[in-house]
Design a protein around this motif. Structure first.
Motif, short mmCIF file in Angstrom:
data_model
loop_
_atom_site.label_atom_id
_atom_site.label_comp_id
_atom_site.label_asym_id
_atom_site.label_seq_id
_atom_site.Cartn_x
_atom_site.Cartn_y
_atom_site.Cartn_z
N LEU A 195 29.72 36.57 47.22
CA LEU A 195 28.48 36.62 46.45
C LEU A 195 28.00 38.05 46.22
O LEU A 195 27.39 38.35 45.19
CB LEU A 195 27.38 35.80 47.15
N ILE A 242 29.78 39.28 43.23
CA ILE A 242 29.24 38.66 42.01
C ILE A 242 27.92 39.32 41.63
O ILE A 242 27.67 39.61 40.45
CB ILE A 242 29.08 37.13 42.22
N GLY A 247 27.51 41.48 38.19
CA GLY A 247 26.46 41.00 37.30
C GLY A 247 26.98 40.42 36.00
O GLY A 247 28.18 40.43 35.73
N PRO A 248 26.08 39.89 35.17
CA PRO A 248 26.47 39.23 33.92
C PRO A 248 27.25 40.16 33.01
O PRO A 248 26.88 41.31 32.81
CB PRO A 248 25.13 38.84 33.30
N GLY A 249 28.35 39.65 32.49
CA GLY A 249 29.10 40.37 31.46
C GLY A 249 30.01 41.47 31.96
O GLY A 249 30.69 42.12 31.16
N GLY A 250 30.05 41.70 33.25
CA GLY A 250 30.92 42.76 33.75
C GLY A 250 32.32 42.26 34.03
O GLY A 250 32.74 41.22 33.54
N HIS A 251 33.08 43.04 34.83
CA HIS A 251 34.38 42.56 35.28
C HIS A 251 34.62 43.02 36.70
O HIS A 251 33.98 43.95 37.20
CB HIS A 251 35.50 43.00 34.35
N PHE A 252 35.56 42.37 37.34
CA PHE A 252 35.75 42.52 38.79
C PHE A 252 36.92 43.42 39.17
O PHE A 252 37.24 43.53 40.35
CB PHE A 252 35.94 41.13 39.42
N ILE A 304 23.77 31.60 43.73
CA ILE A 304 24.01 32.47 42.56
C ILE A 304 22.96 32.21 41.49
O ILE A 304 22.37 33.14 40.93
CB ILE A 304 25.43 32.23 42.00
N ILE A 315 20.84 35.52 41.42
CA ILE A 315 21.41 36.39 40.38
C ILE A 315 21.05 35.85 39.00
O ILE A 315 20.55 36.56 38.16
CB ILE A 315 22.95 36.50 40.53
N GLN A 335 22.68 35.45 32.38
CA GLN A 335 22.11 36.13 31.22
C GLN A 335 22.29 35.23 30.00
O GLN A 335 23.41 34.82 29.69
CB GLN A 335 22.80 37.47 30.99
N GLN A 373 17.32 37.08 31.42
CA GLN A 373 17.99 36.62 32.63
C GLN A 373 17.27 35.36 33.12
O GLN A 373 16.04 35.37 33.25
CB GLN A 373 17.91 37.73 33.69
N ASN A 432 30.37 32.90 28.88
CA ASN A 432 31.04 34.18 28.74
C ASN A 432 31.03 34.84 30.12
O ASN A 432 30.22 35.70 30.42
CB ASN A 432 30.26 35.00 27.70
N SER A 433 31.96 34.40 30.95
CA SER A 433 31.95 34.78 32.36
C SER A 433 32.17 36.27 32.53
O SER A 433 32.93 36.87 31.76
CB SER A 433 33.05 34.01 33.10
N PRO A 434 31.54 36.92 33.49
CA PRO A 434 30.65 36.31 34.48
C PRO A 434 29.20 36.14 34.01
O PRO A 434 28.61 37.08 33.48
CB PRO A 434 30.70 37.32 35.65
N LEU A 435 28.71 34.95 34.22
CA LEU A 435 27.27 34.69 34.23
C LEU A 435 26.55 35.08 32.95
O LEU A 435 25.45 35.60 32.98
CB LEU A 435 26.62 35.40 35.43
N ARG A 436 27.18 34.78 31.83
CA ARG A 436 26.52 35.04 30.55
C ARG A 436 26.78 33.84 29.63
O ARG A 436 27.88 33.31 29.58
CB ARG A 436 27.07 36.31 29.91
N MET A 456 37.21 38.01 35.58
CA MET A 456 35.84 37.55 35.32
C MET A 456 35.16 36.95 36.54
O MET A 456 34.01 36.53 36.44
CB MET A 456 35.84 36.50 34.21
N THR A 457 35.88 36.84 37.63
CA THR A 457 35.29 36.35 38.89
C THR A 457 35.91 37.16 40.02
O THR A 457 36.87 37.90 39.82
CB THR A 457 35.61 34.86 39.16
N GLN A 479 31.57 30.67 41.36
CA GLN A 479 31.01 31.15 40.10
C GLN A 479 31.19 30.12 38.98
O GLN A 479 30.29 29.90 38.16
CB GLN A 479 31.66 32.48 39.73
#
Lengths: 517, 517
Positions: free
Chosen positions: A425, A428, A432-437, B53, B57, B60, B89, B240-244, B274-275, B285
């Motif tokens: 978590l 994650i 945050g939203p829209g990023g990448h890991f 989450i 978090i 978005q 958000q 639109n992962s992550p979290l969008r 994306m995760t 996620q």
């Protein structure tokens, strides 16, 4: 994909530079509850039908030794051609079958030259065996040809290089260029020197079993008494369906049981040809024939380890051609698991296909076989790697394909770890939203070993794949087995044992040649 | 094989002379208890992590409509750029998520133009959908090319000819030669006229949903109120992962929910990109994003039918390339089933592969996907037939391969009949040891329908196969789709409805062109 990572070390790699990624040796334990395709009542109905078959119809046995055993146990034996004749019909009472079968253990161990390569059969262990028995061999470069000693040697080396294969299958192809009377000795010497994992022996008669026992004793450095206490050989005994056990097979079964070595008792029940065209009928007959062979082994030596062999498939009723990896095969494999558990035995299934060449059909029929077998809780996946064309041919490329499929299923059988660290978590929230890991600490700490690394799959984009030669999986497999073969170094065998093995093989060849001459 | 039977009529054949054997239309109900790869505690841990989450978090959201709905429901909404801004958000309390998700039914029906092609989602029903969305199309003759209207038409016809495919997937390929603003109308007209089975609509914004609703009403001959009572459209909404959740997707989701039409809420969660790189993190996620979309739909219209979409796979961490049909994919598919059942929703899985071409890799990755999905108890197998190259390409040959795989799995899911007649002890007694069953009355009464008849598998012996051209499965698939395409006759559409459909499409094209000009 927005980002790329630098090329990483490959997971689990047992690597020379440029080596092929492979999973390391591991025992596999299936965590899934076996599927059930039969109700409890249906299992009882099939079990009962099998007992009825053995009581009312019986099995024709060719082989005086087996008939003597059954007579001594007061079974109903009708000998053909007089009281000492080598053929006869054997009928067994249900209670006797149940009692004899109950003597076989539900779990046993099998020893290998390398103590770390020992195997467990039963209790959800999954043992993967290589192809055994084809008359032909094929590869992309040279095409289909008769089995021969050079290909035998090369094929065994590739088997040795693939740790996902737990057990060699009793000769992956027939070396038809070797003299038939002494061929088994050359095969055994090759298997015992090129491999330190378990290998199967042949089963047609007492001689090939006895010679295998000597080879196993020599290479393990043990005596016959230890061999009995520590089973080190395994073989397949097929009934000659319907309801016949032939002479060499019954003699081989008796020889194995005498030595306490495990036997995979496998009826060859192709529905529509050797059994009724119905799955229920095929399974009842399979069950009867398997129990019959188990019973015979228990008469010879109570407690002989046995594997219940399921090999029920169907024929194409338009042509009579055998079919493998079919929906009926899958259903029979799942039902076989239920029938074997009903009698408390580990069971064998197989990775089979009727495809003539390594193509998409070979892949999907093998996957059907593997999934059906694993979901049915198989203890031994025999013919697990290399089988092509209904078992007539051992394919070098198919060996690589199957190793890939088996590595993947082994990975499916590993658990998912769920912990705060794995849930991630914090990562994650950090991304945050829209990023990448790709660049997170959570990823960097794990990315080298996070995912299974295939040996055969190509995931590059179309353009890159095309520019690099547009090679299919079959063509890539061709390069892989050649690389494995070139790089293979046989596990060292103590020089004293190697010399003793050579001396044994030479002596036995002289004896056999002399007695034949 | 000792004997041959005369060529038999082929089972289940819906045949014109020389036709391709296919299974007839059938609903599929999965008889197997879904596999469990997570313990109950692990399911709760992942479910709890997802709620955390969403609480801490959040997601978005781009789309004023969705933000308005969340604000009206007193969710925690932080709008960017002022109180009416189109981005913000959204954080949700666990209790609110649970309450909203509980409004969605665990089972629902979906109607088609042909009442007999209606579908059930939930309760172990398995619905198979075709490929949706690729930008490219390929076949053996012409190679890979941009999607176009002519291929769209042909591809839909082949889908129509395959009854194992229950539902079209929302355009099997993008007809890039049609004007983008009105393309959806041409697509819908083709789908609604060439098929009488369920087809999916598009989801990017309100317009494409509203137009689909009109097409569905016209071709079913119903009004909007009936459409709401009898859901007839379905679509995929991806986060639109992550979290969008982007604007067109949130608008499309709201438009579908407003009409009471079911949505497959599918996070696009490629682990490592994306995760988090861990399966546990990817699943947490995925669960959060899926529940978020379900919650939004329930805010719009309580009781809107929803499918929990699972699409978790992994990337190749050496290159960043997406990978499909991997062991991780299989494990995620099984876990997804557990998570969906935890919240009482039907769930979606997919038949996917990263192979660049239809070869053995395409076959084994698809089989891995199919088996993982079916063993996980999937309600919808989306992308079920035709998907190649990570979803970039719709392949004509892959469509045939997949139809074969799906027909086979459908047959695996049919029960074994065990009865005295099926056990066939009389036949076993009649044939006796060493005989064969080809000519028995028991066989002759059943052989035409006893076994599954494949469309693609070739079981002939090597010599016959070689003399007939040595064609691989891919080459045979090429001949099969051409034959199906040539023979396809679209199901008749009432002429009044067909005229109304044309008039609607023409009118909407004029309106859209005028407003754009």
């Amino acid at each position: 994909m927005p980002d790329r990572l630098p090329v990483a070390r490959i997971r689990h790699a047992r690597r020379t530079p440029g080596g092929v990624p492979r999973l390391p040796w591991r025992r596999i334990v299936n965590p899934f509850t076996p599927l059930e395709i039969l109700s409890a009542d249906q299992v009882e109905a099939i079990h009962g039908a099998a007992l009825t078959i053995l009581r009312d119809i019986g099995v024709q046995v060719l082989g005086a030794g087996a008939l003597d055993r059954f007579e001594a146990a007061r079974a109903h034996v009708e000998r053909e051609g007089g009281a000492r004749g080598p053929a006869g019909q054997v009928r067994l009472d249900p209670a006797q079958v149940e009692e004899l079968v109950s003597r076989a253990p539900s779990r046993f161990q099998l020893h290998a030259r390398n103590p770390e390569r020992g195997l467990v059969f039963g209790d959800r262990h999954l043992v993967i065996g290589a192809v055994g028995g084809p008359a032909f061999v094929t590869d992309l470069d040279r095409g289909r040809r008769a089995g021969n000693a050079a290909d035998f040697d090369a094929y065994v080396r590739v088997i040795g290089s693939l740790d996902i294969i737990h057990q060699e299958g009793g000769g992956p192809l027939e070396p038809t260029d070797l003299p038939v009377e002494t061929r088994h000795l050359d095969m055994y010497r090759t298997l015992a020197t090129l491999l330190d994992k378990s290998w199967q022996c042949l089963a047609f008669g007492r001689t090939v079993v006895e010679d295998a026992a000597d080879v196993a004793c020599i290479t393990r450095g043990i005596d016959r008494d230890t061999l009995v206490r520590e089973p080190s050989l395994m073989t397949i005994v097929n009934s000659n369906s319907p309801l016949r056990l032939d002479g060499p097979m019954s003699d081989g079964l008796i020889a194995m049981a005498t030595l306490g070595q495990p036997v995979v008792a496998t009826p060859f029940t192709l529905a529509g040809a050797m059994t009724p065209v119905t799955l229920a009928g095929a399974l009842a007959q399979q069950h009867a024939e398997a129990l019959f062979m188990v019973a015979l082994a228990q008469l010879v030596r109570p407690g002989t380890p046995m594997v219940y062999g399921g090999f029920t498939s169907n024929v194409d009723m338009r042509t009579g051609s055998p079919a493998f990896g079919t929906p009926e095969y899958v259903k029979a494999a799942i039902a076989t698991g239920q029938l074997a558990r009903r009698v408390g035995l580990p069971h064998r299934s197989s990775n089979v296909t009727g495809a003539a060449v390594m193509d998409a059909q070979a892949a999907y029929e093998s996957e059907m076989s593997i999934w059906g077998s694993v979901m049915g809780g198989a203890s031994l996946l025999y013919q697990g790697a290399g089988w092509l064309e209904g078992g007539l041919t051992a394919s070098f490329e198919k060996l690589i394909l199957d190793a890939e499929l088996l590595q993947q299923i082994a990975e499916v059988l590993t658990p998912i770890v769920v912990s705060d660290a794995e849930l991630g978590l914090d990562a994650i929230a950090e991304v945050g939203p829209g990023g990448h890991f790709f660049g997170t600490a959570h990823t960097l700490a794990r990315f080298e070993t996070a995912f299974y690394q295939p040996m055969l799959s190509d995931w590059r984009n179309f353009e890159t794949w095309q520019e690099d030669g547009a090679r299919t999986a079959t063509e890539r497999a061709n390069g892989i087995w050649k690389q494995l073969l070139a790089e293979y170094e046989p596990p060292p065998l103590d020089s004293g044992r190697a010399e003793a093995l050579d001396a044994f093989v030479d002596r036995r060849k002289r004896e056999i040649t002399a007695s034949a001459g």
